[in-house]
Scaffold this active site. Sequence first.
Site, PDB file in Angstrom:
ATOM      1  N   SER A  14      -0.532   0.440  11.198  1.00 53.53           N
ATOM      2  CA  SER A  14      -1.429  -0.611  10.740  1.00 53.53           C
ATOM      3  C   SER A  14      -2.326  -0.103   9.628  1.00 53.53           C
ATOM      4  CB  SER A  14      -2.276  -1.029  11.942  1.00 53.53           C
ATOM      5  OG  SER A  14      -3.433  -1.678  11.530  1.00 53.53           O
ATOM      6  N   ASN A  35      -1.562  -7.405   6.795  1.00 53.31           N
ATOM      7  CA  ASN A  35      -1.740  -8.489   7.777  1.00 53.31           C
ATOM      8  C   ASN A  35      -0.536  -9.428   7.841  1.00 53.31           C
ATOM      9  OD1 ASN A  35      -4.457  -7.391   7.251  1.00 53.31           O
ATOM     10  ND2 ASN A  35      -5.105  -9.017   8.613  1.00 53.31           N
ATOM     11  N   ARG A  43      -8.229  -9.631   2.966  1.00 52.32           N
ATOM     12  CA  ARG A  43      -7.085  -8.935   3.553  1.00 52.32           C
ATOM     13  C   ARG A  43      -5.851  -9.204   2.697  1.00 52.32           C
ATOM     14  NH1 ARG A  43     -10.713  -7.200   5.788  1.00 52.32           N
ATOM     15  NH2 ARG A  43     -11.170  -6.960   8.014  1.00 52.32           N
ATOM     16  N   GLY A  70       7.445 -10.258  21.140  1.00 54.45           N
ATOM     17  CA  GLY A  70       6.165 -10.536  20.474  1.00 54.45           C
ATOM     18  C   GLY A  70       6.352 -11.167  19.108  1.00 54.45           C
ATOM     19  N   TYR A 105       1.490  -1.789   8.302  1.00 51.29           N
ATOM     20  CA  TYR A 105       1.406  -3.106   7.710  1.00 51.29           C
ATOM     21  C   TYR A 105      -0.021  -3.532   7.525  1.00 51.29           C
ATOM     22  CZ  TYR A 105       4.590  -3.359  11.742  1.00 51.29           C
ATOM     23  OH  TYR A 105       5.401  -3.106  12.789  1.00 51.29           O
ATOM     24  N   ILE A 151       5.905 -10.116  15.788  1.00 52.30           N
ATOM     25  CA  ILE A 151       6.747  -9.439  14.785  1.00 52.30           C
ATOM     26  C   ILE A 151       8.070  -9.021  15.418  1.00 52.30           C
ATOM     27  CG2 ILE A 151       6.838  -7.613  13.046  1.00 52.30           C
ATOM     28  CD1 ILE A 151       3.777  -7.548  13.122  1.00 52.30           C
ATOM     29  N   TYR A 183      -8.602   0.157  18.382  1.00 51.32           N
ATOM     30  CA  TYR A 183      -7.223  -0.228  18.038  1.00 51.32           C
ATOM     31  C   TYR A 183      -6.740   0.635  16.873  1.00 51.32           C
ATOM     32  CZ  TYR A 183      -3.607  -2.670  15.439  1.00 51.32           C
ATOM     33  OH  TYR A 183      -2.482  -2.947  14.729  1.00 51.32           O
ATOM     34  N   LYS A 235      -3.176  -5.196  20.252  1.00 52.17           N
ATOM     35  CA  LYS A 235      -3.485  -5.231  18.813  1.00 52.17           C
ATOM     36  C   LYS A 235      -4.734  -6.013  18.415  1.00 52.17           C
ATOM     37  CE  LYS A 235      -1.262  -9.438  17.583  1.00 52.17           C
ATOM     38  NZ  LYS A 235      -0.984 -10.222  16.426  1.00 52.17           N
ATOM     39  N   ARG A 258     -17.732  -9.602  12.823  1.00 56.47           N
ATOM     40  CA  ARG A 258     -17.100  -9.141  14.060  1.00 56.47           C
ATOM     41  C   ARG A 258     -17.160  -7.609  14.088  1.00 56.47           C
ATOM     42  NH1 ARG A 258     -10.809 -10.779  14.823  1.00 56.47           N
ATOM     43  NH2 ARG A 258     -10.629  -9.471  12.980  1.00 56.47           N
ATOM     44  N   ASP A 302       9.937  -5.554  26.934  1.00 58.52           N
ATOM     45  CA  ASP A 302       8.654  -6.234  26.720  1.00 58.52           C
ATOM     46  C   ASP A 302       8.017  -6.442  28.080  1.00 58.52           C
ATOM     47  OD1 ASP A 302       6.647  -8.332  25.903  1.00 58.52           O
ATOM     48  OD2 ASP A 302       7.784  -8.220  24.035  1.00 58.52           O
ATOM     49  N   LYS A 330      -3.802   3.730  16.638  1.00 55.06           N
ATOM     50  CA  LYS A 330      -2.655   3.798  15.709  1.00 55.06           C
ATOM     51  C   LYS A 330      -2.708   5.093  14.899  1.00 55.06           C
ATOM     52  CE  LYS A 330      -0.413  -0.002  16.564  1.00 55.06           C
ATOM     53  NZ  LYS A 330       1.003  -0.018  16.992  1.00 55.06           N
TER      54      LYS A 330
END
Length: 357
Positions: free
Chosen positions: A135, A189, A241, A20, A187, A22, A159, A95, A302, A41, A163
């Site tokens: 996250s 963004n 962000r 992926g 993390y 990251i 989501y 995610k 959103r 994966d 987490k």
Amino acid sequence: MHTRDANGSPSTVLVTGGAGFIGSHACVELLDHGYEVIVVDDYSNSCPRVLPRVERIAGRFVGAVYELDIRDRRALSAVFARHPVDAVVHFAAHKAVGESARMPVAYYDTNVGGTTALLHAMHEHGVHRLVFSSSCSVYGDAGEGPLDEAVPHRPTNPYAASKSLCERILADVCRHDPRWSVLCLRYFNPAGAHPSGLLGEDPHGTPDNLFPYVAQVAVGRRQRLRVFGGDWPTPDGTAIRDYLHVMDTVEAHRIALDHLADATGFTVFNLGRGHGSSVLDVVAAFEEASGITVPHKITGRRTGDVAELVADAGAVARAWGWRPSRDLADMCRDAWRFQQLNPHGYQGSSPQPGAKE
Ligand code: UD1
């Protein structure tokens, strides 16, 4: 943890979600620092073609790659049976915030069920060292200003809630079984790409995240960016962000592995720059880096979004001396290089002149 074990062999790290965005950058970072890397994966939001690129950049091979679903405890167990894994870096998860509101069960199943399946397989094989990908979304609508790790969780979408649940499970496991040591990195963004232009963010379908969407508009794959909300309580009305270069992000994971052997129990750190950028700031920075105008239009908010999320990343700086060294202009420049060299992502393009895959 050291890059070599007691016998002088390289330490082996299992990277879940290693193909992926990251995860692939993390594999390069770990290979570069002498670790043996095993990848699992399911390619649900990634592509196997990324791994030869990882190897090409690092000049070393990934030890083994397994296509499996992170919820598949048996398949995971077989991987641990085959390799002397010293530690795990767990990225594999769904995610997308918007999607999570439409498919909450799938998010809990993969993100929480996948994590417990992994813990089970690790425990079965006596592996108790984990770096967990969390996250900033766990803070939800905690409010403005830099957020430190003590801010209570207020997730606003499945989501984020998934987490948050994983963190609670990991903390509880560590509390009850002293063999575990878990470093949980929240993390903000992650964005940008490897400076080679060989690795970057290439989601399947329409991108959910801002950076790949902007990059695809700039390269002409999409007509224009929809800016989700122009009425947030922020200076320009668009959401803020804390964007963090993916190379800084993965460097923190490698440093986390270095500290894992000395760490006991559950420890959590924010990873961010402590610097907020609005959606319009990102658009302007990307236009500056690419020299291309990014058409955009303000639309409705959103579901599940919040006005502002900015890190107080002082704790990790004090503990490990880790500080991000790249800024928004670097993220835009590198994301744009990847997009230009791979206009249709990994599937649709050759990597770079002279590159072998
Ligand atoms: C979310 C999570 C973050 C997680 C990331 C993983 C929250 C609050 N944050 O980040 O923890 O690491 O997903 O994917 O849950 N935007 C647009 N137009 C677009 C896309 C995005 O305006 O087409 C805006 C969003 O409304 C947001 C900002 O850009 O304000 C960043 O969005 P995105 O890149 O999706 O990340 P987050 O939702 O912040």
